[in-house]
Design an enzyme around this catalytic site. Structure first.
Site, PDB file in Angstrom:
ATOM      1  N   GLU A 156       0.876  -1.178   0.000  1.00 41.16           N
ATOM      2  CA  GLU A 156       0.000   0.000   0.000  1.00 41.16           C
ATOM      3  C   GLU A 156       0.908   1.221   0.000  1.00 41.16           C
ATOM      4  O   GLU A 156       1.914   1.260   0.714  1.00 41.16           O
ATOM      5  CB  GLU A 156      -0.893   0.014   1.249  1.00 41.16           C
ATOM      6  CG  GLU A 156      -1.729   1.283   1.397  1.00 41.16           C
ATOM      7  CD  GLU A 156      -2.557   1.286   2.689  1.00 41.16           C
ATOM      8  OE1 GLU A 156      -2.965   0.192   3.142  1.00 41.16           O
ATOM      9  OE2 GLU A 156      -2.767   2.375   3.257  1.00 41.16           O
ATOM     10  N   GLU A 161      -1.988  11.661   3.681  1.00 40.11           N
ATOM     11  CA  GLU A 161      -3.100  11.492   4.613  1.00 40.11           C
ATOM     12  C   GLU A 161      -3.052  12.623   5.632  1.00 40.11           C
ATOM     13  O   GLU A 161      -1.987  13.166   5.932  1.00 40.11           O
ATOM     14  CB  GLU A 161      -3.022  10.160   5.358  1.00 40.11           C
ATOM     15  CG  GLU A 161      -3.191   8.934   4.505  1.00 40.11           C
ATOM     16  CD  GLU A 161      -3.132   7.662   5.343  1.00 40.11           C
ATOM     17  OE1 GLU A 161      -4.185   7.129   5.709  1.00 40.11           O
ATOM     18  OE2 GLU A 161      -1.997   7.213   5.623  1.00 40.11           O
TER      19      GLU A 161
END
Length: 328
Positions: A156, A161
């Site tokens: 991933e 974020e």
């Protein structure tokens, strides 16, 4: 890919990377190249979000899942609209808006995938994003493997974020068997991006077989090298697809509670641009032709199959033929 996107193929190679102070951070959408693209890359695909109100289903896929699907998040992901018709994703005024809202006691939001069945292997990818405000928000710009069989073994890549209780602090992370947050071995880095919730900022990644580097407005955020330790440490040699989403609550976003009085909240994306090195696009396999050919009358399509009004410069499909156009 829009006409102005095709123009950027040529412009981006001519513009030097600007100093950090020259990066324009505001609320206005832009068609201009960022100037942050490393040398040797050309534009392969982009969405400038000029045509709406819905995302182009040729390129984008909505996730549909109930609350609690992952990370104990509180939102329900729906396809474009809530049961009462409110937009969780909307293309408007040159922007993609991902909206998180409350309706009839439930939280709804959007999560979308670009080229989910093919993705891209390596490249430079950037998006210009304004983050939402509010305790409980968890926006992300990230990537997952096309041929997914299990997490974290297939990898991933989190380009950006942020969580609302820690405003304007943005992070990048990588996940694999050898580095994952569940056992404290994660590869991650956080930095302050002043104004991340008030204006657009550019989040990018350069991804090769040797190294992954993420950036915030051209400033290096995270760097991780392929150490030759095998797939457990480097599962990043497969195609990955781009994800944009706005979560509410969850293990990280809700770790200090949520404030529903902030709803609705919006994550705004000015553009997503994918650059590749070399002369061939992975999705089409079409290589540039050597000679210039006049564009004939009739409908003209770009390499992604979208009809365009008038070519600027580059390769086009018309009447089943491939042409190289030099338009004035």
């Amino acid at each position: 890919m829009t006409m102005k996107s095709l123009a950027m193929i040529w412009l981006s190679s001519l513009i030097a990377i600007p100093a950090m102070s020259q990066i324009k951070a505001d609320l206005n959408p832009t068609d201009e190249p960022s100037g942050l693209v490393p040398e040797g890359y050309r534009l392969d695909w982009s969405d400038e979000f000029d045509e709406g109100p819905e995302l182009n289903a040729i390129h984008w896929t909505h996730e549909v899942q109930n609350a609690g699907w992952v990370n104990h998040e509180l939102q329900n992901y729906v396809n474009h609209q809530t049961p009462q018709g409110a937009f969780v994703t909307e293309v408007k005024n040159g922007r993609l808006i991902i909206r998180c809202l409350k309706e009839n006691g439930k939280i709804y939001s959007g999560r979308v995938y670009a080229h989910v069945k093919t993705g891209w292997k390596y490249g430079y990818i950037e998006a210009r994003i304004k983050l939402p405000k509010g305790k409980g928000t968890w926006p992300a710009f990230w990537m997952m493997p096309v041929h997914f069989t299990g997490w974290p073994k297939d990898g991933e890549i989190d380009i950006m974020e942020e969580v609302g209780y820690n405003p304007n602090y943005v992070s990048s992370s990588l996940h694999a068997n050898a580095h994952v947050h569940s056992n404290g071995t994660q590869v991650t880095h956080e930095m302050l991006c002043p104004g991340a919730e008030d204006e657009f900022h550019i989040y990018g990644i350069e991804w090769t077989g040797q190294k992954i580097t993420t950036y915030v407005d051209g400033k290096k955020q995270l760097e991780y090298a392929n150490r030759g330790l095998g797939r457990d440490d480097w599962p990043y040699d497969d195609p990955f697809y781009v994800i944009l989403n706005l979560a509410w609550g969850g293990d990280w976003g809700g770790s200090q509670g949520v404030d529903e009085s902030q709803l609705p909240v919006e994550m705004m994306i000015d553009y997503v641009r994918v650059y590749q090195s070399g002369a061939e696009t992975p999705d089409t396999g079409i290589r540039p032709v050597a000679k210039s050919t006049p564009v004939m009358n009739g409908y003209i399509y770009d390499l992604q199959g979208r009809r365009i009004a008038r070519p600027i410069k580059g390769i086009y499909i018309q009447n089943g033929q491939k042409y190289y156009a030099n338009a004035k």
